[in-house]
Scaffold this motif. Sequence first.
Motif, PDB file in Angstrom:
ATOM      1  N   GLU A 135       0.853  -1.184   0.000  1.00  0.00           N
ATOM      2  CA  GLU A 135       0.000   0.000   0.000  1.00  0.00           C
ATOM      3  C   GLU A 135       0.892   1.238   0.000  1.00  0.00           C
ATOM      4  O   GLU A 135       1.944   1.257   0.653  1.00  0.00           O
ATOM      5  CB  GLU A 135      -0.903   0.016   1.227  1.00  0.00           C
ATOM      6  N   PHE A 136       0.452   2.255  -0.719  1.00  0.00           N
ATOM      7  CA  PHE A 136       1.174   3.515  -0.756  1.00  0.00           C
ATOM      8  C   PHE A 136       0.336   4.602  -0.085  1.00  0.00           C
ATOM      9  O   PHE A 136      -0.678   5.032  -0.647  1.00  0.00           O
ATOM     10  CB  PHE A 136       1.477   3.935  -2.196  1.00  0.00           C
ATOM     11  N   PRO A 137       0.722   5.029   1.109  1.00  0.00           N
ATOM     12  CA  PRO A 137       0.009   6.149   1.725  1.00  0.00           C
ATOM     13  C   PRO A 137       0.451   7.468   1.097  1.00  0.00           C
ATOM     14  O   PRO A 137       1.600   7.609   0.679  1.00  0.00           O
ATOM     15  CB  PRO A 137       0.432   6.075   3.196  1.00  0.00           C
ATOM     16  N   TYR A 138      -0.465   8.400   0.990  1.00  0.00           N
ATOM     17  CA  TYR A 138      -0.098   9.718   0.477  1.00  0.00           C
ATOM     18  C   TYR A 138      -1.033  10.774   1.079  1.00  0.00           C
ATOM     19  O   TYR A 138      -2.125  10.484   1.552  1.00  0.00           O
ATOM     20  CB  TYR A 138      -0.141   9.746  -1.050  1.00  0.00           C
ATOM     21  N   ARG A 139      -0.531  11.986   1.075  1.00  0.00           N
ATOM     22  CA  ARG A 139      -1.279  13.099   1.650  1.00  0.00           C
ATOM     23  C   ARG A 139      -1.661  14.092   0.566  1.00  0.00           C
ATOM     24  O   ARG A 139      -0.933  14.296  -0.396  1.00  0.00           O
ATOM     25  CB  ARG A 139      -0.456  13.810   2.730  1.00  0.00           C
ATOM     26  N   VAL A 140      -2.822  14.696   0.757  1.00  0.00           N
ATOM     27  CA  VAL A 140      -3.306  15.721  -0.158  1.00  0.00           C
ATOM     28  C   VAL A 140      -3.655  16.963   0.661  1.00  0.00           C
ATOM     29  O   VAL A 140      -4.328  16.871   1.694  1.00  0.00           O
ATOM     30  CB  VAL A 140      -4.562  15.241  -0.941  1.00  0.00           C
ATOM     31  N   ARG A 141      -3.193  18.092   0.208  1.00  0.00           N
ATOM     32  CA  ARG A 141      -3.479  19.325   0.927  1.00  0.00           C
ATOM     33  C   ARG A 141      -4.970  19.643   0.840  1.00  0.00           C
ATOM     34  O   ARG A 141      -5.590  19.555  -0.213  1.00  0.00           O
ATOM     35  CB  ARG A 141      -2.656  20.465   0.329  1.00  0.00           C
ATOM     36  N   ARG A 142      -5.537  19.959   1.997  1.00  0.00           N
ATOM     37  CA  ARG A 142      -6.965  20.278   2.036  1.00  0.00           C
ATOM     38  C   ARG A 142      -7.170  21.710   1.533  1.00  0.00           C
ATOM     39  O   ARG A 142      -6.655  22.663   2.089  1.00  0.00           O
ATOM     40  CB  ARG A 142      -7.512  20.108   3.455  1.00  0.00           C
ATOM     41  N   THR A 143      -7.902  21.795   0.439  1.00  0.00           N
ATOM     42  CA  THR A 143      -8.260  23.087  -0.131  1.00  0.00           C
ATOM     43  C   THR A 143      -9.773  23.149  -0.255  1.00  0.00           C
ATOM     44  O   THR A 143     -10.487  22.178   0.085  1.00  0.00           O
ATOM     45  CB  THR A 143      -7.640  23.269  -1.527  1.00  0.00           C
ATOM     46  N   LYS A 144     -10.266  24.248  -0.748  1.00  0.00           N
ATOM     47  CA  LYS A 144     -11.711  24.396  -0.889  1.00  0.00           C
ATOM     48  C   LYS A 144     -12.270  23.317  -1.802  1.00  0.00           C
ATOM     49  O   LYS A 144     -13.291  22.676  -1.492  1.00  0.00           O
ATOM     50  CB  LYS A 144     -12.027  25.779  -1.444  1.00  0.00           C
ATOM     51  N   LEU A 145     -11.583  23.071  -2.919  1.00  0.00           N
ATOM     52  CA  LEU A 145     -12.091  22.086  -3.874  1.00  0.00           C
ATOM     53  C   LEU A 145     -11.907  20.656  -3.374  1.00  0.00           C
ATOM     54  O   LEU A 145     -12.813  19.815  -3.494  1.00  0.00           O
ATOM     55  CB  LEU A 145     -11.390  22.252  -5.224  1.00  0.00           C
ATOM     56  N   THR A 146     -10.714  20.339  -2.821  1.00  0.00           N
ATOM     57  CA  THR A 146     -10.503  18.967  -2.342  1.00  0.00           C
ATOM     58  C   THR A 146     -11.395  18.665  -1.147  1.00  0.00           C
ATOM     59  O   THR A 146     -11.819  17.518  -0.947  1.00  0.00           O
ATOM     60  CB  THR A 146      -9.033  18.730  -1.955  1.00  0.00           C
ATOM     61  N   HIS A 147     -11.701  19.660  -0.353  1.00  0.00           N
ATOM     62  CA  HIS A 147     -12.612  19.461   0.780  1.00  0.00           C
ATOM     63  C   HIS A 147     -14.017  19.147   0.299  1.00  0.00           C
ATOM     64  O   HIS A 147     -14.724  18.323   0.902  1.00  0.00           O
ATOM     65  CB  HIS A 147     -12.607  20.674   1.682  1.00  0.00           C
TER      66      HIS A 147
END
Length: 624
Positions: free
Chosen positions: A402-414
């Motif tokens: 498994e590959f964990p990854y992070r995504v910055r929370r922005t208005k669109l990604t939220h």
Amino acid sequence: MSLTNVVNNRIHLASVIKINWNGRNTPCKSIYLQSRYCKGDIEPLTVPRSACVTKGDILQVEDGSVYVSCRNGQARILPIYSASDIIQLGQLTLPVLVKEITEPEEYQAYCNLTSHHYRGKSLFGRHAPLVLRVEYPLLPLIVGYIELATAFFACGPRREIFNAPCQLDGVYWEHWDLNTAKRYISLFVRIARCVVHPELRGAGVGQLLVKHAVQFAKTHWQSGGWKPYVLEISADMLKYVPFAEKAGMIYIGETEGNLQRIVKDFAYFIKNKERIQNKEIFSGDCCGIVDAKLSQFRAALSAYQLDTLRSQERSDRELFEHFLDDITKQIRRPTLDRDARLKDVLSYPKPVYVKGLHRDASKFIQRRTSELNISKKNMDSNFNFVPEPLNASIQLKDVSVEFPYRVRRTKLTHQVEQAFGLSLDTLTESILKNLTVDIAPGEIWLVTGISGTGKSTLLKLLAGELSPTDGNIFLPSNAQIGKLEPVRSTRPLVEVFGDGDIQRGLYLMNCVGLSEAFLYVKPFRALSAGQKYRAMLAALLAQNSNLWLIDEFCENLDAITASLISEKLLSLARKRQATVIVAAPNYERFLDTLQPDNILLLTGITKHKVFSLADFQTWIKQTK
């Protein structure tokens, strides 16, 4: 009178009174005849340029065939030599035709190949090319040729082998001395050139051409009124490219070269050039070889004058003396620059191979090589490229990645997070899940599946570039991992693979089918896609590994090249008992040629299946 009328009137003998070559760029020549039994002219015969006939020969006509009468039989000139055969390119079988040149497009293709490989160097004396013609959309019309020519007068290994009482079909000599050589040199014919299309090297085309050269020599070749009993070849490249040996020819030793006599020879030729040109010293078919040597000397002297004495005014005598002095220095203390200047006149020892064209000759050669204890050291024994095979199986038990990854929370990604119930704080991508596989030593495995199913990830796990999230991977204790990767160096390939040893470099390149002089000195970036794969295979061999990992196998190759490369990979792996794991989504072009022992099909995160080759082929048919 036509040839048909000659046959119908039972006129069997005619003399050749003239030959018209019909210009330099035509494939055929015209033979003018005079009948011995009928008055009137006979219409000229049109024959290939390779037809072994000259002015003064006596032709015999029998049942529609035309022969040259020889002291020991008949040499056919019509019908021409033309024989069907096949070449096997992996699982692709191509019908081919090996023949004398009769068509303008064949002659032009032959000239183009000659120009590319020999840069305008001409053959002297009688010579006869046979071309390999193939009708296939992805290949040129002519993919190779072999050319026979009159034998060299002097050849040390030949002299040693045949310097004994010899009986060849009624021809006898006690010793092979100068008089014997002058009388019977035409019993020998040599392979002067053998050219194969670069992409087809290593496919057995050279051996096939030698096979047909043997047959042509038996039926169609004659020189000086003699049919040949021995076929021979001598060339530097035979030290590194063993196609003659693979074609059944026998090694009889190395020539002496001319380093010990070059100065004396050069002085003799210059002093007697007019007498040689007027054939006062040499005559007959050996004149072509003498002309060739004299031409080489002249060309070398001219080039030497331009290259080294351009700014100096010197008489011919001073130039000649300076040239001989340079040769002497090169013999005593060789330098690369002098060797380049003198390459057209200096001759180094070359291997010589022969093959009997008559049963008496074959028996004599075998007996003499045994008596003289002549043997050639196999180049394979010079290099240890065969490591011990894996001492245990490769085991993967319940392996997950498994590959964990992070995504910055922005208005669109939220907004996506809310709409689809995701958590941007705990994102992971599962590539493999609970994969269990056992790979036995020496097996070849194909890992396939659509994009994103974990093929490349699996290879990275085995290479130690990734660690599994769960599960265990067990590699044998003696595992030495090699990967098929581009060659990063910009140096010529022979330097990359040779590591200071030319034999090592050429051996590795020949193993993978890169057996051409131009390829030896090219850098990796200048190769075609197929040649790059072959170079990468050579680099893999050089790593001395026993576990080969290959990703995206043959993805950018055409069907023919993919078949050739996979066949070469199979051969090398089996010979070295390597364990091979190949990953590719598109296996159709090479599956039957590679012949993997097992296929691992990855179809999703939690699904995988192992097939034998036969079961996989059956499954493919059922799912279509």
